[in-house]
Design a protein around this motif. Structure first.
Motif, short mmCIF file in Angstrom:
data_model
loop_
_atom_site.label_atom_id
_atom_site.label_comp_id
_atom_site.label_asym_id
_atom_site.label_seq_id
_atom_site.Cartn_x
_atom_site.Cartn_y
_atom_site.Cartn_z
N PRO A 323 5.64 23.38 7.09
CA PRO A 323 6.55 24.48 7.59
C PRO A 323 6.68 25.74 6.75
CG PRO A 323 7.72 22.49 6.72
CD PRO A 323 6.38 22.25 6.76
N ARG A 324 6.54 26.58 7.18
CA ARG A 324 6.66 28.32 6.52
C ARG A 324 7.97 28.72 6.78
NH1 ARG A 324 1.36 30.03 5.24
NH2 ARG A 324 0.10 28.40 4.98
N TYR A 325 8.85 28.43 5.83
CA TYR A 325 10.43 28.85 6.18
C TYR A 325 10.46 30.40 5.62
CZ TYR A 325 11.60 24.03 6.39
OH TYR A 325 11.66 22.63 6.80
N THR A 326 11.38 31.18 6.40
CA THR A 326 11.96 32.42 5.91
C THR A 326 13.51 31.93 5.28
OG1 THR A 326 12.95 33.13 8.08
CG2 THR A 326 10.71 33.66 7.41
N GLY A 391 7.52 26.89 0.12
CA GLY A 391 6.06 26.73 -0.03
C GLY A 391 5.41 25.26 0.28
N ASP A 392 4.66 24.89 -0.26
CA ASP A 392 3.70 23.83 0.13
C ASP A 392 4.18 22.52 -0.98
OD1 ASP A 392 2.04 21.69 1.09
OD2 ASP A 392 0.39 22.79 0.43
N PHE A 393 5.27 21.91 -0.46
CA PHE A 393 5.83 20.87 -0.87
C PHE A 393 5.48 19.55 -0.49
CE2 PHE A 393 8.34 24.15 -2.39
CZ PHE A 393 8.39 24.09 -3.86
N GLY A 454 8.40 21.64 3.17
CA GLY A 454 8.27 23.23 3.16
C GLY A 454 9.02 23.98 2.01
N SER A 455 9.88 23.14 1.41
CA SER A 455 11.08 23.57 0.39
C SER A 455 11.64 22.60 -0.41
CB SER A 455 12.20 24.12 1.34
OG SER A 455 12.99 23.03 1.87
N TYR A 456 12.15 23.28 -1.39
CA TYR A 456 12.93 22.26 -2.40
C TYR A 456 14.01 23.31 -2.89
CZ TYR A 456 14.01 20.03 -6.66
OH TYR A 456 14.74 19.11 -7.63
N GLY A 457 15.07 22.48 -3.23
CA GLY A 457 16.13 23.36 -3.67
C GLY A 457 17.50 22.47 -4.25
N THR A 458 18.41 23.03 -4.80
CA THR A 458 19.45 22.62 -5.25
C THR A 458 20.87 23.30 -5.19
OG1 THR A 458 18.22 21.45 -7.23
CG2 THR A 458 20.69 21.59 -7.44
N VAL A 459 21.75 22.65 -4.60
CA VAL A 459 23.21 23.21 -4.38
C VAL A 459 24.03 22.79 -5.53
CG1 VAL A 459 24.91 23.67 -2.62
CG2 VAL A 459 22.44 23.21 -1.78
N VAL A 460 24.40 23.63 -6.23
CA VAL A 460 25.46 23.36 -7.44
C VAL A 460 26.74 23.81 -6.97
CG1 VAL A 460 26.12 23.68 -9.86
CG2 VAL A 460 23.66 23.55 -9.24
#
Length: 488
Positions: A323-326, A391-393, A454-460
């Motif tokens: 998936p290509r996210y915006t 990106g490509d994860f 398509g993504s990686y993230g952290t919510v603090v």
């Protein structure tokens, strides 16, 4: 085999009673090495004694080192093999297990509940049961200010002493002089012993970890990231892995140095005279971390995450699509306004968010900071931060969701709980951790990390949340930031 009966004062021989009293005196005088030697010799000469086992274990625990904790556990278990229902041994072993790190010693930590239940069963309402049921809190009821850990205060005091003196040798001399004037002050003794330890050959090289703690974490993680990337992209696997391990050696050496200084300080401090009041510390309490410290630490934690994720992207052979996210930030998250953003958002500041993203060399990175900087505490602590990349994860294993936890382990924060909730409709993986620094109640902050193709993230989130609320907030943040997951 029959278990030995528990000796009491009348059953012990005069020689055994004298040996036990000698162990008690050595332990009370903080001569822990002598206490261990005497207890070991007495057990060998006079046989099993639950109080000797308990004193021997406590003399190991008091050293505040992993190896001694392991030996204390072996001592307690030997004692309980002989005296399975002894309240003193059960309570001592339960206290050791309650203090265990659930990540490093999960088995020991898991035994705490069983031991506490056994103490409650044998002696409900006893002082031992009460102490285990209501362990000492991080702050007192009379004060709303949490107590700082010895290690946190120790490093602060050393930094202040170095800043006030022209050099390390003079700082150590002045610290020794002031500690001599206050023989009952543990804090001054710890500062003096720590500075003296730094004056020994080769040890001044560790001072940079004290002078700039957050920046040093960032530098070490940068070295680790570089070696991991070399490991993934070149044929230097052995040397790159060795480099990543060696990057953490200075922190281990510093921990050993500080622990030794605290032990020596405890041994040199004079006991207070009977009925004498506790003397006030001549040193002011260290201030809590400020905005710059949080920003640099945040950058370090982010770098740790991407240092772990990047090699996977280099190693793996991706499938045909992802998936290509915006990305677009929500203007409000958990009632907090968007106050800083990268990529930039019209009408919103970008300076603070850029501190989190400046170390990330990846496509599609984003950082969104939420809070109220007009409030008295807002400048020191944003309410929430959403940081990640698109990106490509593909092929990224769920183990890389532990990246934020690894970053926390190199900071002054303490991890309190870890859980892995349902990732929701976005798929992939989700992992949450609650933690706190030395000035906060346990679980004062929560961070949840996600990963999908398509993504990686952290919510603090700088607030105390239960498991379900934290997971719901993380899923809401992810779904609000990522849009148009069209596969290429």
């Amino acid at each position: 085999m029959a278990q030995p009966s528990e000796p009491d004062a009348e059953q012990r021989s005069p020689e055994a009673a004298a040996a036990l009293e000698a162990v008690r005196e050595a332990f009370a005088a903080k001569r822990r090495g002598e206490a261990r030697e005497r207890a070991t010799a007495a057990l060998a000469e006079y046989g099993h004694d639950p109080e000797l086992y308990a004193l021997l274990g406590r003399a190991h625990v008091a050293e505040d080192e992993d190896d001694h904790d392991d030996e204390a556990e072996r001592v307690y278990r030997r004692g309980l093999d002989a005296f399975p229902d002894n309240l003193i041994l059960l309570a001592a072993y339960a206290e050791l297990c309650q203090a265990a790190d659930g990540l490093e010693r999960p088995g020991r930590a898991a035994r705490a509940a069983q031991l506490v239940a056994r103490v409650e069963e044998l002696a409900p309402g006893s002082p031992e049961a009460q102490r285990l049921r209501d362990p000492a809190p991080l702050w007192t009821a009379q004060s709303a200010t949490p107590q700082l850990s010895l290690a946190h205060t120790q490093r602060h005091d050393v930094r202040q002493a170095l800043a006030a003196a022209p050099g390390l040798a003079e700082a150590a001399r002045l610290a020794e002089e002031e500690a001599g004037k206050h023989p009952y002050s543990l804090r001054l003794a710890i500062r003096a012993e720590t500075l003296t330890a730094f004056t020994r050959p080769a040890r001044p090289l560790l001072l940079w970890l004290i002078r700039a703690p957050y920046l040093s974490v960032l530098a070490v993680l940068a070295v680790g990231a570089l070696t991991l990337l070399l490991d993934a992209s070149a044929r230097w696997s052995v040397w790159a892995a060795a480099g990543a391990v060696l990057a953490l050696v200075p922190y281990r050496l510093l921990t050993v140095l500080e622990s030794g200084a605290r032990i020596r300080a405890v041994d040199r401090v004079l006991p207070l005279p009977k009925s004498a009041p506790e003397p006030a510390s001549p040193l002011p309490p260290p201030p809590p971390p400020g905005l710059r410290d949080f920003a640099v630490l945040g950058a370090a934690l982010t770098l740790a995450v991407f240092a772990l994720v990047s090699p996977v992207a280099l190693r793996s052979t991706p499938p045909k699509d992802y998936p290509r996210y915006t990305v677009t930030p929500p203007l409000v998250f958990r009632g907090l306004q968007l106050i800083s953003a990268m990529p930039t958002v019209e009408g919103v500041d970008s300076d603070y968010a850029s501190l989190w993203t400046q170390t990330m060399d990846a496509e599609g990175t984003f950082t969104y900071v939420y809070g109220d900087f007009s409030s008295p505490s807002g400048e020191d602590d944003p309410g929430a931060v959403i940081v990640g990349a698109t990106g490509d994860f593909r092929g990224t294993p769920d183990t890389f969701l532990k990246g934020y936890e690894l970053g926390l382990s190199e900071s002054d924060s303490t991890i309190n709980e870890i859980w892995q909730p349902d990732p929701g409709s976005g798929g992939g993986g989700l992992r949450c951790v609650s933690y706190a620094d030395d000035t906060e109640a346990p679980g004062a902050r929560v961070a949840c990390s996600w990963v999908d193709d398509g993504s990686y993230g952290t919510v603090v989130m700088n607030e105390r949340l239960d498991h379900d609320t934290a997971a719901d907030a993380a899923r809401t943040a992810r779904d609000a930031v990522l849009h148009d997951g069209v596969r290429a």
